[in-house]
Design a protein around this motif. Sequence first.
Motif, PDB file in Angstrom:
ATOM      1  N   VAL A1769       0.755  -1.080  -0.069  1.00  0.00           N
ATOM      2  CA  VAL A1769       0.059   0.232   0.311  1.00  0.00           C
ATOM      3  C   VAL A1769       0.607   1.631   0.161  1.00  0.00           C
ATOM      4  N   PHE A1770       0.995   1.675  -1.144  1.00  0.00           N
ATOM      5  CA  PHE A1770       1.453   3.572  -1.097  1.00  0.00           C
ATOM      6  C   PHE A1770       0.347   4.788  -0.345  1.00  0.00           C
ATOM      7  N   VAL A1771       1.538   4.561   0.381  1.00  0.00           N
ATOM      8  CA  VAL A1771       0.250   5.854   1.684  1.00  0.00           C
ATOM      9  C   VAL A1771       0.879   7.684   1.165  1.00  0.00           C
ATOM     10  N   ARG A1821       8.156  -0.225  -8.077  1.00  0.00           N
ATOM     11  CA  ARG A1821       7.947  -1.316  -6.599  1.00  0.00           C
ATOM     12  C   ARG A1821       6.350  -1.978  -7.253  1.00  0.00           C
ATOM     13  N   LEU A1822       5.663  -1.591  -7.856  1.00  0.00           N
ATOM     14  CA  LEU A1822       4.859  -2.582  -8.564  1.00  0.00           C
ATOM     15  C   LEU A1822       4.744  -3.936  -8.999  1.00  0.00           C
ATOM     16  N   ALA A1823       4.304  -5.099  -8.882  1.00  0.00           N
ATOM     17  CA  ALA A1823       4.567  -5.934  -9.707  1.00  0.00           C
ATOM     18  C   ALA A1823       4.122  -6.555 -11.010  1.00  0.00           C
ATOM     19  N   LYS A1824       4.272  -6.504 -11.903  1.00  0.00           N
ATOM     20  CA  LYS A1824       3.835  -6.554 -13.085  1.00  0.00           C
ATOM     21  C   LYS A1824       2.107  -7.830 -12.718  1.00  0.00           C
ATOM     22  N   ASN A1825       1.097  -7.251 -13.664  1.00  0.00           N
ATOM     23  CA  ASN A1825      -0.350  -7.816 -13.460  1.00  0.00           C
ATOM     24  C   ASN A1825      -0.782  -7.671 -12.487  1.00  0.00           C
ATOM     25  N   ILE A1826       0.068  -6.979 -11.448  1.00  0.00           N
ATOM     26  CA  ILE A1826      -0.802  -6.992  -9.702  1.00  0.00           C
ATOM     27  C   ILE A1826      -1.008  -6.015  -9.903  1.00  0.00           C
ATOM     28  N   SER A1827      -2.693  -5.205  -9.173  1.00  0.00           N
ATOM     29  CA  SER A1827      -3.276  -3.854  -9.093  1.00  0.00           C
ATOM     30  C   SER A1827      -2.565  -3.202  -8.144  1.00  0.00           C
ATOM     31  N   PHE A1828      -2.200  -2.039  -7.993  1.00  0.00           N
ATOM     32  CA  PHE A1828      -2.050  -1.485  -6.524  1.00  0.00           C
ATOM     33  C   PHE A1828      -2.717  -0.764  -6.072  1.00  0.00           C
ATOM     34  N   PHE A1829      -2.529  -0.537  -4.789  1.00  0.00           N
ATOM     35  CA  PHE A1829      -2.610   0.207  -4.246  1.00  0.00           C
ATOM     36  C   PHE A1829      -2.732   1.577  -3.239  1.00  0.00           C
ATOM     37  N   VAL A1839      -3.654  14.415  -4.394  1.00  0.00           N
ATOM     38  CA  VAL A1839      -2.463  13.548  -5.150  1.00  0.00           C
ATOM     39  C   VAL A1839      -1.871  12.707  -5.634  1.00  0.00           C
ATOM     40  N   ALA A1840      -3.130  11.795  -4.576  1.00  0.00           N
ATOM     41  CA  ALA A1840      -3.018   9.937  -5.471  1.00  0.00           C
ATOM     42  C   ALA A1840      -4.433  10.078  -6.776  1.00  0.00           C
ATOM     43  N   LEU A1841      -5.696  11.407  -6.640  1.00  0.00           N
ATOM     44  CA  LEU A1841      -5.575  11.376  -7.673  1.00  0.00           C
ATOM     45  C   LEU A1841      -4.797  11.047  -8.895  1.00  0.00           C
ATOM     46  N   GLU A1842      -4.099  12.214  -9.141  1.00  0.00           N
ATOM     47  CA  GLU A1842      -3.635  13.269  -9.915  1.00  0.00           C
ATOM     48  C   GLU A1842      -2.234  11.902 -10.923  1.00  0.00           C
ATOM     49  N   LEU A1843      -1.654  11.762  -9.527  1.00  0.00           N
ATOM     50  CA  LEU A1843      -1.028   9.842  -8.913  1.00  0.00           C
ATOM     51  C   LEU A1843      -1.567   8.669 -10.382  1.00  0.00           C
ATOM     52  N   VAL A1844      -3.172   8.535  -9.787  1.00  0.00           N
ATOM     53  CA  VAL A1844      -2.756   7.132 -10.513  1.00  0.00           C
ATOM     54  C   VAL A1844      -3.746   7.763 -12.138  1.00  0.00           C
TER      55      VAL A1844
END
Length: 2019
Positions: A1769-1771, A1821-1829, A1839-1844
């Motif tokens: 999880v990225f905070v 830090r994201l594994a392939k084909n793995i969705s992020f949190f 910032v999170a919305l712009e990042l996503v």
Amino acid sequence: MQFYGYDGLCKVFDENANGYVRSEACACLFLQKAKNTNRIYAKVINVKGNNDGFKDEGITYPSSEMQEKLIAEIYRESNISPSSLSYIEAHCTGTRVGDPEEVRAIDEALAKNREQQLLIGSVKSNTGHTEPPSALCSIIKVVIALETGFIPPNINLETIRRGLEGIEQNRMKVVTDTTELLEDDAIVGVNNFGFGGSNIHVILQRFNKLKIDGGLPKDDVPRLICVSGRTKEAVLKILNYVSSKSLDAEYVGLLNQLYKKNISNHSYRGYAIVSKRGVLSISSKRLPIKQPRLHIFFGQFVKNFKLLGSYLLQFLAFRNVISRVNKILVVNKIKTLEEIFKSKINTNEDILGSICLQLIMVDIFKVLGLFPRSVSGATFGKIVYAYSNDIMQMEEAVMGAIKLSKPKFDSDTNKSENFVDSKTEQLVNHGDISYETSHNIPKGTIIINISDFPITNKDNLLFENGTVNFLNVVGRLYMEGYLPQVHKIFPKIEFPVSRSTSIISPSIQWNHSTSWDTFKFEEFAPKGAEQMDYDISYFYEECQFLNGHVIDGRNIFPATEYVKLVWETFSNSKTLTTNITPVKFENCKFLRALTMPNTGYLLLHVMLQKGTGNFEILHNDSLLASGRITSCSHSDKQEVNLSSSGVREDDKLKILTQEEIYREFHLRGYNYSGLFKAIKAFNVDASLGLIKWDDNWSTFMDNMLQLQLLQTDTRLLYVPTGIKKIIIDPIKHKHVVESQNEQECFLPAYVSKNSNMIMSGGIEIHGIRVKSAFRKKGRLEPVLEKHVFVPNNTTLELEEVVRVNTQIILENTLEYHFKAVEIINEFTDINSEHILCFVNKALADIPVVAPDLTVSSKAAINDTPGIKYETITLTPESNILLYIGSKILQQSITLKQFFVPLSENGFVLTLEEISFRPEKCIDGVEILTDYSTPNERIILFRKKVTTVKPKCIEVSSTNFEWLPELQNSLSQRNNVITYATNQQPEGILGLINCIRREKDGNLVKCFFMMDDAPGFDFQHWFYAEQISKNLATNIFKNGSWGTYRHLRLEEIPKINSEHSYAYFKHRGNMSSFEWLEGPLNREVPLPEGQILGLTYYSPVNFKDIMAASGRVNPEILQPHRLAQEVLTGFEFSGKDLRGRRIAGITNSQGISSDVSVDSSTIWQVPNAWTLEDAATVSAVYITVLYALLLVGNMRPGCSILIHCATGGIGLAALNVCLHYKCDIYATVGSEKKRAYLNKHYPQIPNNHIGNSRDTSFEQMIKRETESRGVDFVLNSLSEDKLQASIKCLARKGQLMELGKYDLANDSYLNLLLMEKEAIYHGIVLDAFFRNSVIETKSKLTECLLEGIKAGFVKPLPRVCFNANQVEESYKYMMSGQHIGRILVKLRNEEDIDNDDTGIEKFQISSKPRFNCDVRYTYIIVGGLGGIGLELADWLVLRGARKLVLTSRSGLQSGYHQQRINIWKSYGVQVKVCTNDVTTEQKCEDLVKEANELGEIDAIFNLAVVLQDALFQDQTKENFLASFTPKAHATVFLDKVSRKLCPNLRYFVVFSSVSCGLGNAGQSNYGMANSVMERICENRKREGLPAVAIQWGAVGDVGLVAKMQKEHKELVIGGTLQQKISSCFEVLDVLLKHNYPVVSSMVVAEKHHKGDILSAVDAIAHIIGIKDIKTVSPYATFAELGMDSMMGTEIIQLLENDFEIYVTPKDIRSLTFAKLAEIEAEKLTKNEIFKKIQQGINLLIHFISDIESSDLPVVQLTSQVQSSEEAPTVFVLPGVEGAFKPLEVSTSSLKAHVVGIRYNNKHPENSVEQIAKNIISHIECRLAKNISFFVIGYSFGTTVALELVSLLENRGIFGTVILIDGSPTYLSSGLRKNIGGEETELQMAILYKVFSIVIPYDVLSEHQGALLKAKDLEQRIDVALDLIPQETTNKQKLDKQDKQIPVALYKRLKAIMNYTFGETKIKSLVPLFKAKYSMVDDDDDYQLSKVSENLAQVVTINGDHVTILNNPDLVKSINNIVTL
């Protein structure tokens, strides 16, 4: 109707027209009479308009009928045939309705009557519709056509619209191509109409003067053109344009006319010489700062004079002068100059020719307007020198030249002393030497050499090669600052110039390099103004001196500070400093007082008009001050010797010291301190003072103004309203200061009363205008009481019973906390009032004591302020001082239970039935008082206590042997009973009251036997029972035991006095009217020339209204101080003492039962008239006769305008003018009044009657007099109607100004008066009668009698009011409804046929008032003390004319001498005695001396000596010192006055509340005062006058005043100082009561002024609105019925009671809503900052405690180990970038938690940039084909919305969890809680960041410095400097790391500026929102606008911060992450 076209085009006349496009224009046309013009673009033949606004179609619908009518009429009136019209410019705009209507009108009126097509067009197709200036745009288009000969075409026309018949049928043609205008005298029409139905048509004609040969002159003379500009480029543009085209003499002539005068701000000049062949020379340069001197040298000039002369012959001016010389030559048979110039042979005539040429050059320079500063001549040039200096005439000079040219002179020139100068010969011989040295000419001088002598580097008229340089020299002089009138030497141009002459304006260029400060557009500020904003606040150190300018308790912004601010602005505009910029201020006006806020800021805007120097100072768009400022020249200054020799500080009787000066100011209401208290000394005659120079211009000038105030004999409060002129020369001032050579610099200041001028140092102040201001009401009202003996058992009123018992309780307990409980139960009479209500009132009048009052009842009771209502349970811990109940003594079984909740000294008060009789002995109960009221019996008792055997000490006032014994007993803490008998007046009461206020004073009890009683023995039955009660004070008097108590002083009953007069107690408050007892009686002799008149009728005049309402200040109506108290009443009718019926004018107090009147101003009433008739005549007719006949010298047949013709003066003027057969014009205010004139004055035509409510009468006068005007205007109107009245005057007419408003306010008058040679007369009748000699007044009275005899002076209509309706009569006059006069009837008129001269008595009761008798003497013991001098002044104002003041030291100061000098100027006899009144003989001597002046009417003993000390430290000597001036002197004065003053009316001693209430440390003083009180009681008992007044602390003067520091309010024993003015207000009441001892004191914080809670309620009360809810809050006060007088009252109320300042102009538009807003705006800046803090607290929790690092990510602690497999999880944290607030939540997550850091070292400016910088750290830090949190909190959500959004663009999707945030939610919260201002945001951040380590109050102290910093970085530096070095957190905000607050600032700005992109997010978006939101927003925080997949919205309990600690949040997130 469709107005606006949607496609942005004006398709005029087109089928597709769909409305117009709006545009803007700045258009200007210059209209001028043809005879005065230099150029004509077009001639205006006619202008006409009409209006069709009222029609069925509505106001906006155009009317073709009215337009047709207008067009037809104007051409018919102008005698112009429609066929003559060449073109018409229509208004057409492209609307569907307007164009057809207008075309139809033009067709019907013009086109149908023509044979040829009428050309038509409209500029709107080209420019759009500019609306207001559209007509000017149309005219400008036409002017272009007339000037160029071509009509500009219409555009946007494709197909002619159907229905435009005139165009369709070819009667009219739209100009669509450039079309030639053929006729040289073409006539063109311009049509225009407005939105409201106004139609206008203008006929213009082409100017037909045609240009010949392109303007090429017929001569070959080259032309010199001199021009100027703001820049060099501007000059060269004009010159190059002239040079680029062929020579046009007319164009050159226009330029030379334009630039023949200096043009301000033109810093560059240049010239060109142009001929037919082209340009000969061009030059330009910057104008020198200082114009150089010009010198002309004449000498031997035989070599080149012929060349120069021949050249100059081509100039007409030269030829004109030559002709004069030729006439002289021809007479002497000599060749003409032309012949000499042409001769090629050198002869003696060459000398003659050269001299004559130089003589001619002198005249040529005069023609050019070039006047040299100096001229010199050598050899032959001496003749020219003599001519140029007017030593010789032209003929003499030519004759001298002729003689000189003869051969005999030629052979021996050196021998003639008259014509040859040896020094000049030497100069010639030596050749090229320094000319300046030879002729003593300053360096830099321009020298024009007209000689053969060579002068190096100087201007010559000839070049070396023989080329003439004349025009170049003239051009150079122009560039050096001279203004040669070059047009005078060329052939005259016939103006106006021909058509097609080039236009000058396109060649004009502006200087755009300068930055100009200006208002925003919406504020409509004028351009060309220098402007500066000034923040004024006590936060700034440089402004802190302003807190010393306190007037009437308010910190008023000084007028001189306005002057200084304008001076600074003026200096800054010139890039100079004030200390080198001398300035002159003129016509300064200070329009409104401005109060400095204790906290917060004043924003003042100074606006300076650069061209004129006019300035204005504004605050909140309200004008504060205005005037004019210019640079100061030496001629502006006056040289006056300001020697300080007149201020001799060693002569104490001739100067006022600083202490005396500011004591006097304090008495007037000025509470100066600090730098505003800088006058060191001032001489007694008020002409010279010394002022300390503290390097502050503002305070120094204010101190100069203070000197002028000291010259004025007044106690009114004056404020400056204007200054005619101020000159400030800082350079001179510096020299004066430096010449002092003292450590402290005191500059002499000269004050001239006659010239109204003050001078000191380099400052001159001329023409100071001041006006009196209302004094603010006292914050607290004084408590007035009588000090009387009250038996312990008697009958009283209920309120008195409670007051007495309350005082007894406090006297015996000495408690300061009064806790009382009243029980309401079944025994209580439900109809009786609560006793605690009366207790509360009693305690309110007792200093220090704090009430704690509770009513306990089970039933509901109405609340009373100050009392708690609750059901309580009483316990032993209740500690009650007083228990109140009903029928307690009848409950004997439970009696002891009432003592349980009492304190040790507690009391019980019971209300029993009236028939109840208590048992004499009740077990355990001591009954203290038993009082009966009409309805009940009230008993005070307490628990019986056992008394200890006391020590008994007898106290005496005749010796003090008892003192050591009493001191010793108290030191041993023995119980003591002091006792005394009243064999001699004893002061034991005052003694014991004071002792009991000291330590262990409760051990002392007092027994005072004032009646015969047994010898004191505490065991004697007479005393034993009373001793057992254990009361502090026990008085035996009138056969009863009791105490002395302070009871409220009742209202004085009104009396029927011989003389009464009407009086308005509070100026500006009509409801404060009352009748007062007056000083007149038939026994008192009146001044010479005065008689006593008995008033029957008193008319009300407008002057009375102005005085009572406060609209005109008292000093305007009556400058003499003695007459300023009563200003109402100006005339009367009645009888004299012989019964003659009389009427006449009085000085004042006309509304009075009796009047003292000048015998020269009265006249006997005709038998045919009643006294009521006569009352309508005096003032109005005398005013008219004085104005028109005596002043105006009116003659029969004159024309006159009479304003307000149905008023008293108006009707009188009508009668007089009709008698003189004048042509009368009149104005009235209503149709009712117009009808009255029509009925009673049919001689006046109806068209001669106008409206006085507006300025329409001006048009009436112009119309009826055919613009001539009238010979006289009798004016009573003000402001704009006054200006209109001036315009009604004929040439040499006279304006008779009757109104006082504009006179008093120094209003401007139109200069049209001067242009018309008109005369302005201020008719001030009261001033005339006050200042005129008897003969003049008698003449006017005789004129009145002649008018009565002739029949034109006759009674006027009137309305009568009774004597008790004075207030109603004033208000009726204010309403303006009356016709004629308003009378107040005071007596009934007897039958005029009755010979009985008996006069009915005046029947109205009046309030008693202390008045002095001029025949009698008044003694003041201690009369030279502070209070004594003020008492003497008060007596003088009350009529005393004989004063005896005693003082052992006599006159000691200049202040003493000044006050006595003032009184003597009033006609008062003042005697200062140094008799020691402490001996009987000296007292007797004093009284005998006083009797020599006149019988003694009153004796006042004010003497005092204070020897304060605690009782244990007192000595016999101290007691004697206090007793001597008080007790002993009063004893002797009592004894002597009984013998020598048989008719004494007043015997007054000033005591103190220290005696009546007691005060620690003043036992001797209290005892001495008590003796005086007993003497007064004895005198009163014996029928002699006497009163002792117990004063509280007296402010302003006296002993307490000397203890004050800077006049700050002192609280002494719970009392405040009572202002001396308040003391004398209540002295009337105290003296007129019949009690021997009374008191007055101001109890601190007890009696607050007024019952009205707000300004809104107060104004509603004045206007008469009972319920504010019944009217609209947005209705103006004027709409709600406020008239002008109410407006004045409201302004004064707002200023005095609420410190809200509103101008008279603004009051009419003020509403209740706006007033409520003004009250709300009085919140201080501190409160605003608290609001900011509240908002920022929600956004910033605390600063991150993690050290700054370059690492963008950090691994956070969670529920899983690093080695475990779990989601990541990225905070993204909040705005502060800290993870500490998220620790509770993140540590409980079942996932790997990675914290994303924001960059603190280099913070980004936008959210987009933040997201771009961190995306790479997430991707890796994201594994392939793995969705992020991703989790975002607060700021992190955005910032999170712009990042996503960025991740989704790269094909990566997941879940973004948002915690209480979204883009819109956060920006809304910021704007709501912080605001959008930069400064507010920066300050909010700084306060939150730095409050971690800096206390909030420390930050607040330095708020000013923080605000003053120019940017955030500077503010951070200021804050960092405040951090203590020892603070442990110091390293967090080290000076080298300012990035945290900078980063916060940038992130918050980023949020406020952020806008999400257009593509919505597809990832899952759950929102967790706080239950308690920062702002109101949509349920989803508007996330649906940015997300396609808003999964859920969950509300979590908590606010924006506490939500993070809620376990429900963690649980919900874990459910999402672990799915």
